[in-house]
Every structure is written in C-alpha cells, then in structure tokens.
Design a protein around this motif. Structure first.
Motif, PDB file in Angstrom:
ATOM      1  N   VAL A 160       0.901  -1.375  -0.126  1.00 32.98           N
ATOM      2  CA  VAL A 160       0.279   0.500  -0.135  1.00 32.98           C
ATOM      3  C   VAL A 160       0.870   1.324  -0.507  1.00 32.98           C
ATOM      4  O   VAL A 160       1.936   0.719   0.713  1.00 32.98           O
ATOM      5  CB  VAL A 160      -0.970  -0.009   1.044  1.00 32.98           C
ATOM      6  N   SER A 161       0.226   1.747  -0.720  1.00 28.10           N
ATOM      7  CA  SER A 161       1.155   3.672  -1.123  1.00 28.10           C
ATOM      8  C   SER A 161       0.780   4.793   0.468  1.00 28.10           C
ATOM      9  O   SER A 161      -0.973   4.736  -0.406  1.00 28.10           O
ATOM     10  CB  SER A 161       1.447   3.900  -1.956  1.00 28.10           C
ATOM     11  N   LEU A 162       1.245   5.141   0.742  1.00 25.54           N
ATOM     12  CA  LEU A 162       0.207   6.632   1.777  1.00 25.54           C
ATOM     13  C   LEU A 162       1.385   7.675   0.980  1.00 25.54           C
ATOM     14  O   LEU A 162       2.670   7.558   1.270  1.00 25.54           O
ATOM     15  CB  LEU A 162       0.868   6.346   3.073  1.00 25.54           C
ATOM     16  N   MET A 163       0.509   8.787   0.703  1.00 26.59           N
ATOM     17  CA  MET A 163       1.176   9.549   0.406  1.00 26.59           C
ATOM     18  C   MET A 163       0.907  11.287   1.143  1.00 26.59           C
ATOM     19  O   MET A 163      -0.773  11.069   1.067  1.00 26.59           O
ATOM     20  CB  MET A 163       0.320  10.029  -0.598  1.00 26.59           C
ATOM     21  N   PRO A 164       1.245  11.466   2.254  1.00 28.87           N
ATOM     22  CA  PRO A 164       1.247  12.726   3.011  1.00 28.87           C
ATOM     23  C   PRO A 164       1.560  14.002   2.271  1.00 28.87           C
ATOM     24  O   PRO A 164       1.751  14.453   1.077  1.00 28.87           O
ATOM     25  CB  PRO A 164       2.473  12.985   4.018  1.00 28.87           C
ATOM     26  N   THR A 165       1.283  15.181   3.497  1.00 29.05           N
ATOM     27  CA  THR A 165       0.920  16.282   2.450  1.00 29.05           C
ATOM     28  C   THR A 165       2.177  16.706   3.257  1.00 29.05           C
ATOM     29  O   THR A 165       2.964  15.973   3.443  1.00 29.05           O
ATOM     30  CB  THR A 165      -0.348  16.803   3.328  1.00 29.05           C
ATOM     31  N   ASN A 166       2.538  17.833   3.012  1.00 28.61           N
ATOM     32  CA  ASN A 166       3.609  18.798   3.941  1.00 28.61           C
ATOM     33  C   ASN A 166       3.585  18.287   5.232  1.00 28.61           C
ATOM     34  O   ASN A 166       2.933  18.141   6.327  1.00 28.61           O
ATOM     35  CB  ASN A 166       3.548  19.997   3.695  1.00 28.61           C
ATOM     36  N   LEU A 167       5.046  17.853   5.490  1.00 28.60           N
ATOM     37  CA  LEU A 167       5.019  17.043   6.963  1.00 28.60           C
ATOM     38  C   LEU A 167       6.511  18.102   7.724  1.00 28.60           C
ATOM     39  O   LEU A 167       7.093  18.822   7.061  1.00 28.60           O
ATOM     40  CB  LEU A 167       5.735  15.631   6.784  1.00 28.60           C
ATOM     41  N   TYR A 168       6.143  18.579   8.721  1.00 28.89           N
ATOM     42  CA  TYR A 168       7.068  19.119   9.891  1.00 28.89           C
ATOM     43  C   TYR A 168       6.897  18.327  11.583  1.00 28.89           C
ATOM     44  O   TYR A 168       6.156  17.411  11.421  1.00 28.89           O
ATOM     45  CB  TYR A 168       6.512  20.389   9.827  1.00 28.89           C
ATOM     46  N   GLY A 169       7.853  18.439  12.031  1.00 25.76           N
ATOM     47  CA  GLY A 169       7.787  18.105  13.572  1.00 25.76           C
ATOM     48  C   GLY A 169       9.791  17.916  13.805  1.00 25.76           C
ATOM     49  O   GLY A 169       9.777  18.812  13.301  1.00 25.76           O
ATOM     50  N   THR A 170       9.899  16.769  14.757  1.00 26.78           N
ATOM     51  CA  THR A 170      10.682  16.973  15.471  1.00 26.78           C
ATOM     52  C   THR A 170      11.553  16.539  14.518  1.00 26.78           C
ATOM     53  O   THR A 170      11.043  15.215  14.081  1.00 26.78           O
ATOM     54  CB  THR A 170      10.376  16.360  17.032  1.00 26.78           C
ATOM     55  N   HIS A 171      12.721  16.247  14.598  1.00 30.32           N
ATOM     56  CA  HIS A 171      14.124  15.799  13.841  1.00 30.32           C
ATOM     57  C   HIS A 171      13.874  16.404  12.003  1.00 30.32           C
ATOM     58  O   HIS A 171      14.281  15.820  10.989  1.00 30.32           O
ATOM     59  CB  HIS A 171      13.743  14.262  13.961  1.00 30.32           C
ATOM     60  N   ASP A 172      13.192  17.404  12.155  1.00 25.45           N
ATOM     61  CA  ASP A 172      13.187  18.100  10.514  1.00 25.45           C
ATOM     62  C   ASP A 172      14.709  18.321  10.012  1.00 25.45           C
ATOM     63  O   ASP A 172      14.815  18.710  11.035  1.00 25.45           O
ATOM     64  CB  ASP A 172      11.484  19.354  10.531  1.00 25.45           C
ATOM     65  N   ASN A 173      14.817  19.184   9.043  1.00 23.46           N
ATOM     66  CA  ASN A 173      15.621  19.865   8.507  1.00 23.46           C
ATOM     67  C   ASN A 173      15.516  21.041   8.425  1.00 23.46           C
ATOM     68  O   ASN A 173      14.565  22.161   8.186  1.00 23.46           O
ATOM     69  CB  ASN A 173      15.751  18.670   7.130  1.00 23.46           C
ATOM     70  N   PHE A 174      15.952  21.820   8.716  1.00 22.11           N
ATOM     71  CA  PHE A 174      16.299  23.094   9.219  1.00 22.11           C
ATOM     72  C   PHE A 174      16.989  24.061   8.534  1.00 22.11           C
ATOM     73  O   PHE A 174      17.480  25.401   8.848  1.00 22.11           O
ATOM     74  CB  PHE A 174      16.287  23.217  11.020  1.00 22.11           C
ATOM     75  N   ASP A 175      17.700  23.254   7.977  1.00 24.62           N
ATOM     76  CA  ASP A 175      18.917  24.174   6.813  1.00 24.62           C
ATOM     77  C   ASP A 175      18.217  25.012   5.586  1.00 24.62           C
ATOM     78  O   ASP A 175      17.341  24.015   5.407  1.00 24.62           O
ATOM     79  CB  ASP A 175      19.457  22.759   6.483  1.00 24.62           C
ATOM     80  N   LEU A 176      18.770  25.982   5.837  1.00 21.28           N
ATOM     81  CA  LEU A 176      18.061  26.589   4.702  1.00 21.28           C
ATOM     82  C   LEU A 176      18.542  27.042   3.317  1.00 21.28           C
ATOM     83  O   LEU A 176      17.187  27.144   2.561  1.00 21.28           O
ATOM     84  CB  LEU A 176      18.228  28.181   5.231  1.00 21.28           C
ATOM     85  N   LYS A 177      19.579  25.771   2.235  1.00 20.87           N
ATOM     86  CA  LYS A 177      19.810  25.418   1.394  1.00 20.87           C
ATOM     87  C   LYS A 177      18.354  24.205   0.374  1.00 20.87           C
ATOM     88  O   LYS A 177      18.310  23.895  -0.150  1.00 20.87           O
ATOM     89  CB  LYS A 177      20.952  25.519   1.007  1.00 20.87           C
ATOM     90  N   THR A 178      18.061  23.377   1.654  1.00 21.30           N
ATOM     91  CA  THR A 178      17.633  22.716   1.534  1.00 21.30           C
ATOM     92  C   THR A 178      16.314  21.949   2.090  1.00 21.30           C
ATOM     93  O   THR A 178      15.592  20.495   2.628  1.00 21.30           O
ATOM     94  CB  THR A 178      18.754  20.703   1.819  1.00 21.30           C
ATOM     95  N   SER A 179      16.157  22.635   3.017  1.00 17.42           N
ATOM     96  CA  SER A 179      14.831  22.113   4.287  1.00 17.42           C
ATOM     97  C   SER A 179      13.364  22.953   3.273  1.00 17.42           C
ATOM     98  O   SER A 179      13.386  23.195   2.627  1.00 17.42           O
ATOM     99  CB  SER A 179      14.723  23.287   5.654  1.00 17.42           C
TER     100      SER A 179
END
Length: 315
Positions: A160-179
């Motif tokens: 089965v395939s689950l397609m999430p919308t835009n995710l955010y939360g703990t352990h997110d990527n805060f690098d301004l070039k790749t986030s």
C-alpha cells in the motif's frame, strides 16, 4: 500483525522514520529493524539484496528518500530522480523476492498534477502535468506507487502507498538550502528575532498549503501496519489548508518575532494549491489529530532544545 513481527523501517533515523519507530515502540512492537545509511546504502542493489536474504523482515516500511524543498529540487533534479528510484526499486523488488507480504510505501502529494482540481483525490494521479520545480522527485514517487500497485494486482500482496501532505515536526531539517517551507520559516523567524531583523520570504505568500505533524503521519503508518487496507493508494493529511502568508504570521507569533515580513515576488511560488482529499483514509478509520498551532509550537520547542538550547514556548 503480531507484536513480535519483524518490521524493517527504511530511513529510521529521518524525521518520518524515527517518528514511525517511536509510534510502533509505544504500541509495544519490539522486533524493529533499522540500518543507517553507512550500514546499508539503499542505492546499492547487491547490498540491499544481501540484507533482505539475511534478515527476512515480515513487514517493510519505506520511509527512506532523498528529500528537499524547491531550491534543492531545482538544483539537483538528477539526484532526486535517480537516487529515489534506486532506493525504492531495491526495497520493493527485494521485499517481493523474499516473500514480504506487507509493504508500506511513503510518497508525497507532489505526485498529483500541478493544476488538478482541489482537494486532490487519489484518482487524479497521472491526469495532468506535474509541478516543474519538483518533477524529478514526483516521477520517482509515482514509479514507486505503480510498482506497489502492480505487485498488489499481480501477486495479491498487501502493498500500500500512503501519500502525505507537507510534513513537519521533531527531527525536521532546518538547513535553509535544503529544508521545506515550515522548518525554514521557523529558523528564519528565530534568527531574525535574535538579531532584531526583518524576515525575507520567497514568493508572494498566496499559495495554499496543508501541513501534517509527523507524529500523525506515524500514526497513519501504524494504522496501515495493523489493518489490511482495501485499496493501494491513500492520501494522508488534515483536509485543511492555509496560505503561506498565514503560515508565516502563525510562525512569527509562535516564535515571538516583532519585525517586518518582506516577500520576494521574483522567487517562485510553486504549485498554487495542494490540499488533499482525505475521505478514503477517514472512511477506512483514521484521521489526523494535531492542530497546526500546537504542532508548530512543539516543533519550535524541539528546534530550540536541539539547535540552540533556548527557553521554550508554552503549548
């Protein structure tokens, strides 16, 4: 699903994978398997084949991918296409060859056409052109969805395939070039607050976006692990969206930034709107629980604790 079933989480150190690991652990699952990218390069066909032959997991959750925002997708289209194809093809094919009966493939709402009717339904897949700024990533994910659908149709397996919308939360990527947009805003507003500066943001602020806390995404994956869903593709989201301008104002309030917001309209906006129709998953018995404001506060607190060790905000 038995509580001691061997469950392999690909990408278990990432934001989504680690949230799934936490959620399964809380539910009592103890036979969880994960490998870092140094221990197992998922782009390496032979290494992945050897891993599956040795470990023989009963369930596979594919939370591994090369991900990034508009800037990263624009600058590295080949890597976003090829590396994601390599990762998912190796996982799906070896899971099938070693008789794994349940496979959960995670993708993204960017698989749907750029100008598809809103909210986005699963039936809209492959009915129009994709958003150019993340086309490579989307094509790779569409291939994964179709591979799981083909195995399900041809061999009767619970893929089965689950397609999430835009995710955010703990352990997110805060690098301004790749986030992605939400964590990037958290960092920009925080640094602007500390330095008493204005905040410059890309685009016009008019595009509409939907955001899902990663713990809700993990809960949806656990639901898919514990239940045999009747179809191959499900949207995972809240079913509610807001403009990028409204998001910026919410994050500005949570962070406590008092300066000006400057919009650079010379930069791309991306897709005008990406709201998910989540009726299928809701009808199956699952829906999101975390409000955006509470989720943003929790994410900002994690950012403060893990990046800067500053005083946290109240939830």
């Amino acid at each position: 699903m038995n509580i001691d079933s061997k469950i392999y989480i690909a990408g278990h150190h990432g934001m989504v994978g680690s949230a799934i690991w936490r959620a399964l652990t809380i539910k009592g699952y103890s036979n969880l398997l994960g490998k870092t990218s140094k221990e197992l390069d998922l782009r390496d066909q032979k290494a992945v084949s050897n891993f599956f032959e040795k470990e023989k997991p009963e369930v596979v959750i594919d939370a591994a991918a090369r991900v990034g925002g508009i800037l990263a997708n624009n600058e590295y289209p080949y890597q976003f296409l090829m590396e994601n194809l390599q990762i998912q093809n190796n996982l799906i094919d070896n899971a099938h060859k070693t008789k794994v009966e349940k496979f959960i493939f995670l993708g993204s709402s960017c698989i749907y056409p750029r100008l598809a009717p809103q909210p986005l339904k699963e039936d809209y897949l492959l009915t129009g052109s994709l958003e150019p700024t993340n086309e490579s990533y989307a094509i790779a994910k569409i291939a994964g969805v179709k591979a799981c659908e083909a195995i399900r149709k041809q061999f009767g397996k619970d893929y089965v395939s689950l397609m999430p919308t835009n995710l955010y939360g703990t352990h997110d990527n805060f690098d301004l070039k790749t986030s992605h947009v939400l964590p990037a805003m958290i960092r920009k507003f925080h640094e602007a607050k500390v330095n008493s500066k204005s905040v410059e943001l890309w685009g016009s602020g008019s595009p509409m976006r939907e955001f899902l806390h990663v713990d809700d995404m993990a809960d949806a994956v656990v639901f898919a692990v514990e239940n045999k869903l009747p179809e191959h593709l499900y949207n995972i989201g809240t079913g509610r969206d807001l403009s990028i301008k409204e998001l910026a104002e919410l994050i500005q309030k949570v962070v406590g930034h008092k300066g000006e917001i400057v919009w650079d309209s010379s930069k791309p906006d991306g897709t005008p709107r990406k709201l998910m129709n989540v009726d299928k998953m809701r009808n199956a018995g699952w829906e999101a629980k975390t409000s955006l404001e509470i989720g943003v506060k929790a994410t900002y607190n994690w950012f403060l604790e893990n990046k800067y060790n500053y005083k946290q905000v109240k939830i």
